[in-house]
Design a protein around this motif. Structure first.
Motif, PDB file in Angstrom:
ATOM      1  N   SER A  25      53.102 -16.592  22.603  1.00 14.12           N
ATOM      2  CA  SER A  25      54.017 -15.710  23.320  1.00 14.12           C
ATOM      3  C   SER A  25      53.404 -14.319  23.391  1.00 14.12           C
ATOM      4  CB  SER A  25      55.354 -15.648  22.599  1.00 14.12           C
ATOM      5  OG  SER A  25      55.154 -15.165  21.296  1.00 14.12           O
ATOM      6  N   PHE A  26      53.640 -13.680  24.471  1.00  9.36           N
ATOM      7  CA  PHE A  26      53.045 -12.373  24.681  1.00  9.36           C
ATOM      8  C   PHE A  26      54.004 -11.301  24.190  1.00  9.36           C
ATOM      9  CE2 PHE A  26      52.409  -8.688  27.503  1.00  9.36           C
ATOM     10  CZ  PHE A  26      51.166  -8.323  27.040  1.00  9.36           C
ATOM     11  N   PHE A  27      53.683 -10.790  23.052  1.00  6.46           N
ATOM     12  CA  PHE A  27      54.544  -9.731  22.505  1.00  6.46           C
ATOM     13  C   PHE A  27      53.991  -8.397  22.962  1.00  6.46           C
ATOM     14  CE2 PHE A  27      56.825 -12.665  20.127  1.00  6.46           C
ATOM     15  CZ  PHE A  27      55.953 -13.539  19.498  1.00  6.46           C
ATOM     16  N   SER A  28      54.445  -7.973  24.078  1.00  6.46           N
ATOM     17  CA  SER A  28      53.872  -6.755  24.624  1.00  6.46           C
ATOM     18  C   SER A  28      54.274  -5.537  23.811  1.00  6.46           C
ATOM     19  CB  SER A  28      54.306  -6.571  26.068  1.00  6.46           C
ATOM     20  OG  SER A  28      55.698  -6.402  26.110  1.00  6.46           O
ATOM     21  N   LEU A  29      55.361  -5.629  23.120  1.00  4.81           N
ATOM     22  CA  LEU A  29      55.830  -4.457  22.393  1.00  4.81           C
ATOM     23  C   LEU A  29      56.057  -4.826  20.936  1.00  4.81           C
ATOM     24  CD1 LEU A  29      58.405  -3.499  25.093  1.00  4.81           C
ATOM     25  CD2 LEU A  29      56.195  -2.441  24.760  1.00  4.81           C
ATOM     26  N   PRO A  30      54.991  -4.783  20.191  1.00  2.00           N
ATOM     27  CA  PRO A  30      55.089  -5.292  18.822  1.00  2.00           C
ATOM     28  C   PRO A  30      56.050  -4.483  17.972  1.00  2.00           C
ATOM     29  CG  PRO A  30      53.056  -4.096  19.119  1.00  2.00           C
ATOM     30  CD  PRO A  30      53.692  -4.200  20.473  1.00  2.00           C
ATOM     31  N   PHE A  31      56.252  -3.231  18.328  1.00  2.00           N
ATOM     32  CA  PHE A  31      57.076  -2.407  17.468  1.00  2.00           C
ATOM     33  C   PHE A  31      58.552  -2.563  17.779  1.00  2.00           C
ATOM     34  CE2 PHE A  31      53.613  -0.576  15.411  1.00  2.00           C
ATOM     35  CZ  PHE A  31      52.602  -0.472  16.347  1.00  2.00           C
ATOM     36  N   PHE A  32      58.816  -3.337  18.773  1.00  2.00           N
ATOM     37  CA  PHE A  32      60.215  -3.577  19.100  1.00  2.00           C
ATOM     38  C   PHE A  32      60.845  -4.473  18.064  1.00  2.00           C
ATOM     39  CE2 PHE A  32      61.397  -2.352  23.543  1.00  2.00           C
ATOM     40  CZ  PHE A  32      60.468  -1.351  23.583  1.00  2.00           C
ATOM     41  N   ARG A  33      60.123  -5.505  17.739  1.00  2.00           N
ATOM     42  CA  ARG A  33      60.671  -6.419  16.758  1.00  2.00           C
ATOM     43  C   ARG A  33      60.103  -6.030  15.410  1.00  2.00           C
ATOM     44  NH1 ARG A  33      56.611 -10.516  17.022  1.00  2.00           N
ATOM     45  NH2 ARG A  33      54.952  -9.627  18.264  1.00  2.00           N
ATOM     46  N   ARG A  35      58.394  -7.280  13.242  1.00  2.00           N
ATOM     47  CA  ARG A  35      57.461  -8.331  12.856  1.00  2.00           C
ATOM     48  C   ARG A  35      56.692  -7.896  11.631  1.00  2.00           C
ATOM     49  NH1 ARG A  35      52.074  -8.905  14.007  1.00  2.00           N
ATOM     50  NH2 ARG A  35      52.114  -7.180  15.443  1.00  2.00           N
ATOM     51  N   MET A  37      53.490  -8.479  10.017  1.00  2.00           N
ATOM     52  CA  MET A  37      52.185  -9.072  10.096  1.00  2.00           C
ATOM     53  C   MET A  37      51.639  -9.182   8.675  1.00  2.00           C
ATOM     54  SD  MET A  37      48.534  -8.323  10.721  1.00  2.00           S
ATOM     55  CE  MET A  37      49.027  -7.077   9.596  1.00  2.00           C
ATOM     56  N   LEU A  39      48.603 -10.257   6.072  1.00  2.00           N
ATOM     57  CA  LEU A  39      47.209 -10.609   5.841  1.00  2.00           C
ATOM     58  C   LEU A  39      47.081 -11.200   4.449  1.00  2.00           C
ATOM     59  CD1 LEU A  39      45.127  -7.648   7.306  1.00  2.00           C
ATOM     60  CD2 LEU A  39      45.418  -9.930   8.236  1.00  2.00           C
ATOM     61  N   ASP A 191      45.503 -14.299   8.812  1.00  2.00           N
ATOM     62  CA  ASP A 191      46.505 -13.430   9.425  1.00  2.00           C
ATOM     63  C   ASP A 191      47.671 -14.316   9.833  1.00  2.00           C
ATOM     64  OD1 ASP A 191      48.010 -11.706  10.875  1.00  2.00           O
ATOM     65  OD2 ASP A 191      46.581 -11.515  12.534  1.00  2.00           O
ATOM     66  N   ASP A 193      51.211 -14.856  11.262  1.00  2.00           N
ATOM     67  CA  ASP A 193      52.163 -14.155  12.113  1.00  2.00           C
ATOM     68  C   ASP A 193      53.073 -15.200  12.745  1.00  2.00           C
ATOM     69  OD1 ASP A 193      53.502 -12.467  13.791  1.00  2.00           O
ATOM     70  OD2 ASP A 193      51.935 -12.500  15.318  1.00  2.00           O
ATOM     71  N   ARG A 196      51.918 -18.800  13.562  1.00  2.00           N
ATOM     72  CA  ARG A 196      50.530 -18.798  13.980  1.00  2.00           C
ATOM     73  C   ARG A 196      49.673 -18.243  12.850  1.00  2.00           C
ATOM     74  NH1 ARG A 196      48.611 -14.639  17.507  1.00  2.00           N
ATOM     75  NH2 ARG A 196      46.598 -15.213  18.369  1.00  2.00           N
TER      76      ARG A 196
END
Lengths: 226, 819
Positions: A25-33, A35, A37, A39, A191, A193, A196
């Motif tokens: 999925s293309f998360f164009s705005l990572p800071f919206f959710r 998330r 991440m 490591l 990584d 996420d 994935r």
């Protein structure tokens, strides 16, 4: 129905990554959710100070605190100083016992959940034949985990197997083992996420750090790219 | 309809001239900040178009910068894994950027979580936090040279709040005018996701763009009534009409685009829309354009500079305590007073602040003092800060150590009188603007430098001068005291204090004196209570006085243009008289500066070539420091006579010519008023032009005084006395600033310097005691008809003044002990 059968894995060793790029999925705005991440560093078989004096300098300069959230160490550190060093990289350190470890309190196996994954950790000298995929898969089923991290062979390996992943990060110091003489120092960074996992393999070959990337995804179709 | 939640802005709007969108603060701010077009009157459609444009730009920006590193597309973009891996040391790699972003985000989060705890109901909602975070992050990414600094979030929060507030307001209006805002479009409502708050959906019926179907449907209900709407509501309807220009993207107040709007408001606030004041620069340690100081430090010194003009006593007190302006101003300026006031008050302040244009009002070639004071907005910031200082003036004066002083400063009173503060700030703003135009070519921030350079400028032969050193501990505070005590006696003398070189005209004009005096009396009465801000008036008027002085000199020099000049005199002088009621010393200074300014401003007043010539010669007389010139000598004597009526015989003798001068001028004044010469109109027009240089000069004088005071603190008193004779010019200046204050030590032009100084000290001690006495007396009889004004001044802080006076006494006694 087994939970692991609910999704399939696709593993691709770069540069084949791009071929399956469109699936995520293309998360164009990572800071919206919000998330997270994550490591995860998988490292093992350092054999300090018996077979190697220290981690390669190049690795040491790359491994800096603050980036890595979890460390999975397969064992054979072997002394407490190495444990302390790893602890300084990330406080969340999980270690299983290798046959040369001084600290006898380390468990033989360990499982933990990170994000939506269940991870298992084992040194691997207990599993014979050493490094055998089927034997490892057996352990994987036994522990009911998605990702199994083992060591002992001092050779980097990553398998996609039965909807799970089996990773051997190799020896971080390039120490010799009973089955290999000239191992390249290597470790693995995962990584994680969502659904994935991107596995980054760091290998020191002739004094240069070579990075490889393996992309594991849950997909509807079965793909084997390894 | 205005009884909406926007009462603050509504009441605010009512107090000032009606601005556009008076009840929509966010729209007003967006116009003031330059996000929306302001060129009056931009049509609704224009505004909507610009709004849509900015929103598109923001969306693009966001898409470009906040991209996911995990997205497969990104992996394709940089396949070089040795560079692009999570452990990469390269900061430019996507992972490196990711980690730096994460760092930034963490920093922002940390601050945001503590933002306005008292308004946590709004600011701490996850949605709002995320919105603020995105805006800040995006801004920082867009401007990596500034990065995120603590405080930026507090600049942004009110902007978001205002947008939110207006949305609330809009909802209220919609409720009132449900017919017009109703969502029924062919009886079908369009559901819409709510973004930020739980407002209900708004759709505006399109009755402007003329969709026939709709008009037909609602013709009967709407057509006749929409014209009855008041213009505000009408405008609001048009602004939120989702079928107007640019469609929904153009809806001015839209929850969906709040983030977009807030971002551009923030951006324009940070960079001041190419104006002078750029908040971003306040956060950067990089030196400003025309000084080697960081802009915020420069602004802080501008603040002190303004304070020194307005209230030298407070200024000297703070300087004495070694309270650097940036200690507190850093906080004030960086968040634009956000920490000092509660949010509602802050909005009112920002109203004013944004309303002041941020464009440079000076030409590039005009010399100025402080970069930040070059725009009305910058001046307002400084002025507000000063008025805040003045607001807690008595508290500050009571402090004895820097620590307590800073404590007071950093805990500003909770519910200040906003109206008073803003009024004062507004009046100071004008002062700040005018004082900033400095004819001095130097740009200095330390008083000492200022002293030397200013001198160097004003007196080309300064090198030949001995070092100026003067003993002044004078305060404006004491000026006030003095003024109160000697108000009535001084009034006349003060007005006498006009420089003049020739006594020729005196005889001719003396007879007119009585007439002119009576003439000026009414003004006195009017002015005394008509004006709200004393200081501002002081300034304005005194510049007029300068005008008068100048014209006067001119008229002396060449008698022919007397009548034309007189018109100015006629305007300025009566007011000056009135002013003397409030401050003697100021006017006195004015005369001086008027005199000095003449030298500098000669080129700017090309009324008469003859004049220029005369002025030129005068200049030379001053610069060569030969005090044979009558002007200067008389200036000194006038100083003495005016400031200290308990002066020696010498100076009282000198009062005579002064009186005569006054007579002369008054006579001219009378002449002008009676003649009403038409020819003099051009003169009159020219006058305002001249005013500015004068004003600059005037300020300069003050600063000079300040500088010399510092000097003075270091040097010994006796030394001062030694120099005084030689450096009469400087003496007179300093006298101008401080002479009339109670504490001032009088310097005798003689050999027994030390003796005289001691005597003067004693004198000032006496005066202090008098002050204390009067304070107590006034406390008893508060409404003494004669001392009305003094009561006004002293009434509230009688106790404080007494204490302060005692403190000064203590100071003097310690000085005496030293000697």
């Amino acid at each position: 129905m087994d939970r692991r059968n609910g999704f399939k894995w696709a593993a691709a060793r770069s540069p084949a990554v791009s071929s399956i790029a469109s699936i995520g999925s293309f998360f164009s705005l990572p800071f919206f959710r919000s998330r997270r991440m994550v490591l995860v560093l998988a490292i093992g078989d350092l054999h300090i100070p018996h077979r190697a004096p220290d981690l390669p300098a190049k690795f040491k300069s790359m491994l800096v605190p603050g980036k890595i959230q979890h460390i999975l160490c397969t064992g054979n550190l072997c002394i407490k100083e190495v444990h302390d060093y790893l602890k300084s990289l990330s406080p969340d350190l999980h270690i299983t016992r290798g046959e040369y470890d001084e600290d006898v309190r380390y468990p033989e196996n360990k499982t933990l959940s990170i994000g939506q994954f269940k991870l298992g950790l084992c040194h691997g000298h207990q599993i014979v034949p050493w490094g055998d995929l089927d034997s490892l898969a057996m352990l994987q089923r036994q522990l009911d985990i998605d990702i199994l991290v083992t060591g002992h062979t001092h050779q980097f390996k990553a398998y996609k197997h039965e909807g799970g992943v089996i990773i051997n990060p190799g020896s971080a110091t390039g120490a010799y083992s009973s089955i290999t003489y000239d191992a390249n120092p290597s470790f693995v960074l995962m990584d994680i996420d969502g659904l994935r996992v991107v596995v980054y393999v760091y290998e020191l070959i002739d004094g240069e750090v070579k990075v490889d990337k393996i992309d594991f995804k849950k997909t509807a179709t079965t793909q084997s790219a390894h | 309809m205005n009884s909406s939640p926007v009462d603050a802005s509504a009441s605010d709007a009512s107090s000032m001239p009606q601005k556009r969108f008076s009840n929509l603060r966010s729209v007003r701010w967006r116009i003031d900040l330059g996000v929306l077009p302001s060129s009056p009157p931009a049509s609704i459609d224009d505004i909507r178009r610009v709004t849509a444009d900015t929103r598109r730009r923001y969306a693009n920006l966001r898409r470009r910068l906040l991209i996911d590193h995990h997205s497969p597309k990104y992996g394709k973009a940089s396949p070089d894994l040795t560079v692009d891996n999570p452990l990469s040391q390269n900061p430019d790699s996507t992972w490196g950027r990711f980690f730096s972003y994460a760092e930034l985000g963490k920093m922002i989060d940390q601050d945001l979580s503590r933002l306005y705890p008292e308004h946590s109901g709004y600011f701490h909602t996850p949605i709002c936090q995320a919105l603020l975070r995105r805006i800040l992050l995006l801004w920082c990414l867009q401007h990596p040279e500034y990065g995120y600094r603590q405080g930026m979030h507090e600049l942004l929060a009110p902007l978001v709040y205002v947008l939110h507030f207006d949305l609330d307001h809009l909802t209220q209006v919609q409720k009132l005018y449900e017919d017009f805002f109703s969502d029924e479009f062919d009886k079908i409502s369009f559901p819409e996701g709510d973004f930020l708050s739980s407002h209900r959906i708004r759709r505006v019926k399109n009755w402007e763009s003329g969709i026939e179907i709709e008009n037909n449907l609602h013709k009967i209900t709407n057509d006749h009534s929409r014209d009855e709407l008041d213009p505000d509501t009408r405008e609001m309807l048009l602004l939120s009409d989702s079928y107007g220009a640019e469609g929904e993207l153009g809806v001015i107040l839209s929850e969906r685009f709040m983030e977009h709007d807030a971002y551009f408001m923030f951006e324009n606030l940070m960079f001041g829309d190419q104006g002078v004041v750029s908040m971003a620069s306040f956060f950067s340690p990089v030196a400003g354009s025309n000084s080697n100081l960081p802009p915020v430090i420069e602004a802080s010194s501008a603040l002190y500079y303004l304070l020194s003009i307005v209230d030298s006593s407070l200024h000297s007190h703070l300087v004495e305590l070694e309270v650097e302006p940036q200690y507190f101003a850093l906080r004030w300026l960086r968040v634009l007073f956000g920490r000092e006031f509660c949010l509602d008050d802050l909005l009112v302040i920002w109203d004013e602040l944004f309303y002041s244009s941020n464009s440079r009002y000076l030409d590039n070639d005009v010399e100025f003092n402080f970069e930040v004071l070059c725009s009305p907005r910058g001046a307002f910031i400084a002025a507000l800060a000063v008025s805040m200082l003045l607001y807690v003036r008595s508290l500050l004066l009571a402090t004895e150590t820097a620590t307590t002083c800073l404590q007071r400063l950093l805990s500003f009173p909770q519910n200040p009188d906003m109206k008073k503060l803003i009024e004062q700030a507004k009046s100071l703003q004008v002062l700040a603007l005018e004082s900033n135009i400095l004819s001095s070519s130097c740009q200095t921030y330390s008083n000492k430098n200022q002293l030397t350079i200013c001198r160097g400028y004003s007196l080309p032969s300064a090198s030949a001068l001995p070092k100026t050193s003067l003993n002044v501990i004078a305060d404006r505070y004491w000026e006030e005291q003095w003024r109160v005590l000697h108000k009535d006696e001084e009034l006349r003398k003060q007005s006498n204090g006009h420089l003049s070189s020739s006594g020729i005209m005196k005889k001719i004009l003396t007879k007119r004196l009585s007439f002119s005096r009576t003439n000026s009396e009414p003004f006195e009465g009017n002015n005394a209570h008509a004006l709200s801000s004393v200081r501002r008036r002081l300034f304005d008027d005194s510049s007029e006085v300068i005008e008068a002085a100048k014209d006067h000199v001119k008229s002396e020099c060449n008698e022919s243009p007397v009548i034309s000049n007189n018109l100015n005199v006629g305007k300025g002088f009566p007011e000056e008289l009135a002013d003397q009621r409030t401050s003697n010393c100021m006017v006195e200074e004015t005369f001086l500066s008027g005199h000095n300014a003449l030298v500098v401003s000669t080129p700017t007043s090309p009324h008469d070539i003859g004049n220029d010539h005369e002025n030129e010669s005068e200049k030379s007389s001053i610069t060569s420091n030969s005090f044979l010139g009558d002007n200067d000598e008389e200036t000194i004597s006038m100083e003495e006579s005016c400031s200290q009526n308990k002066q020696d015989e010498e100076s009282t003798n000198m009062e005579e010519p002064c009186c005569q001068n006054l007579d002369k001028q008054l006579a001219q004044d009378a002449e002008a008023t009676s003649s009403g010469d038409v020819d003099s109109i051009p003169e009159q027009i020219a006058a305002p032009k001249d005013q500015k240089p004068f004003a600059g000069k005037f300020q300069w004088l003050w600063r000079f005084g300040r500088g010399s005071k510092e000097e003075n603190q270091e040097s010994k008193r006796s030394q001062n006395a030694g120099h005084i004779q030689k450096d009469g010019f400087d003496i007179s200046q300093c006298d101008g600033t401080y002479a009339s204050c109670g504490i001032n030590k009088r310097i005798e032009v003689g050999d027994k310097k030390v003796m005289d100084t001691i005597r003067n000290l004693g004198q000032s001690m006496l005066e202090h005691i008098q002050v204390i006495e009067t304070v107590f007396q006034q406390d008893k009889s508060k409404f003494d008809p004669l001392d009305n004004l003094s009561n006004n001044i002293l009434g509230g802080k009688g106790q404080g003044t007494a204490i302060a006076a005692l403190k000064e006494l203590r100071k003097i006694s310690s000085l005496l002990r030293e000697m």
